[in-house]
Design a protein around this motif. Structure first.
Motif, short mmCIF file in Angstrom:
data_model
loop_
_atom_site.label_atom_id
_atom_site.label_comp_id
_atom_site.label_asym_id
_atom_site.label_seq_id
_atom_site.Cartn_x
_atom_site.Cartn_y
_atom_site.Cartn_z
N ARG A 12 43.09 31.16 45.25
CA ARG A 12 43.69 30.34 44.18
C ARG A 12 42.86 29.07 43.94
NH1 ARG A 12 48.29 31.84 46.86
NH2 ARG A 12 48.47 29.81 47.89
N GLU A 13 42.42 28.44 45.03
CA GLU A 13 41.65 27.20 44.91
C GLU A 13 40.25 27.45 44.35
OE1 GLU A 13 39.68 23.99 47.91
OE2 GLU A 13 41.75 24.58 48.34
N ALA A 19 35.89 34.22 44.10
CA ALA A 19 36.44 35.18 45.05
C ALA A 19 35.83 36.56 44.85
CB ALA A 19 37.96 35.25 44.92
N ARG A 20 35.66 36.96 43.60
CA ARG A 20 35.03 38.27 43.33
C ARG A 20 33.57 38.29 43.75
NH1 ARG A 20 38.47 41.70 41.44
NH2 ARG A 20 40.23 41.02 40.18
N GLU A 70 44.56 40.93 44.10
CA GLU A 70 45.61 41.74 43.48
C GLU A 70 46.86 40.88 43.22
OE1 GLU A 70 48.36 45.26 45.05
OE2 GLU A 70 46.22 45.78 44.97
N ASN A 71 47.21 40.05 44.18
CA ASN A 71 48.37 39.17 44.02
C ASN A 71 48.13 38.09 42.99
OD1 ASN A 71 49.90 40.57 45.89
ND2 ASN A 71 49.21 39.31 47.60
N LEU A 72 46.87 37.71 42.82
CA LEU A 72 46.52 36.71 41.81
C LEU A 72 46.80 37.25 40.42
CD1 LEU A 72 45.17 33.88 41.59
CD2 LEU A 72 43.01 35.07 41.29
N ASP A 73 46.54 38.57 40.24
CA ASP A 73 46.74 39.21 38.94
C ASP A 73 48.21 39.44 38.61
OD1 ASP A 73 44.01 39.29 38.56
OD2 ASP A 73 43.78 41.31 39.37
N SER A 74 49.06 39.47 39.64
CA SER A 74 50.48 39.74 39.36
C SER A 74 51.30 38.52 39.13
CB SER A 74 51.13 40.56 40.45
OG SER A 74 50.63 40.37 41.72
#
Length: 74
Positions: A12-13, A19-20, A70-74
């Motif tokens: 997130r930061e 991250a990718r 994955e959680n970032l996208d949701s």
């Protein structure tokens, strides 16, 4: 094993792009047949008993980053 909450906080930061990029670098290291163990240890800031523990550690981080993204996208 990486703490999933810390990994998610870093994602997130740092942002999705960074991250990718980190994930791609981990995956490139996993795909290589020959990895400079000393260089990998220097970059990771820890020692590994050999290539198999290094691979296991990289896979744990790969999974943690994938889950955080994955959680970032949701």
């Amino acid at each position: 094993m990486p703490d999933p909450y810390q990994v998610a906080a870093w994602v997130r930061e740092a942002g999705e792009t960074k991250a990718r990029k980190a994930l791609a670098q981990l995956q490139r290291m996993l795909e290589r047949k020959e990895v400079d163990l000393r260089d990998a240890q220097r970059q990771a800031g820890r020692t590994f008993a050999g290539p198999l523990p290094l691979e296991a550690w990289l896979r744990e981080w790969e999974q943690a980053l994938l889950a955080a993204l994955e959680n970032l996208d949701s």
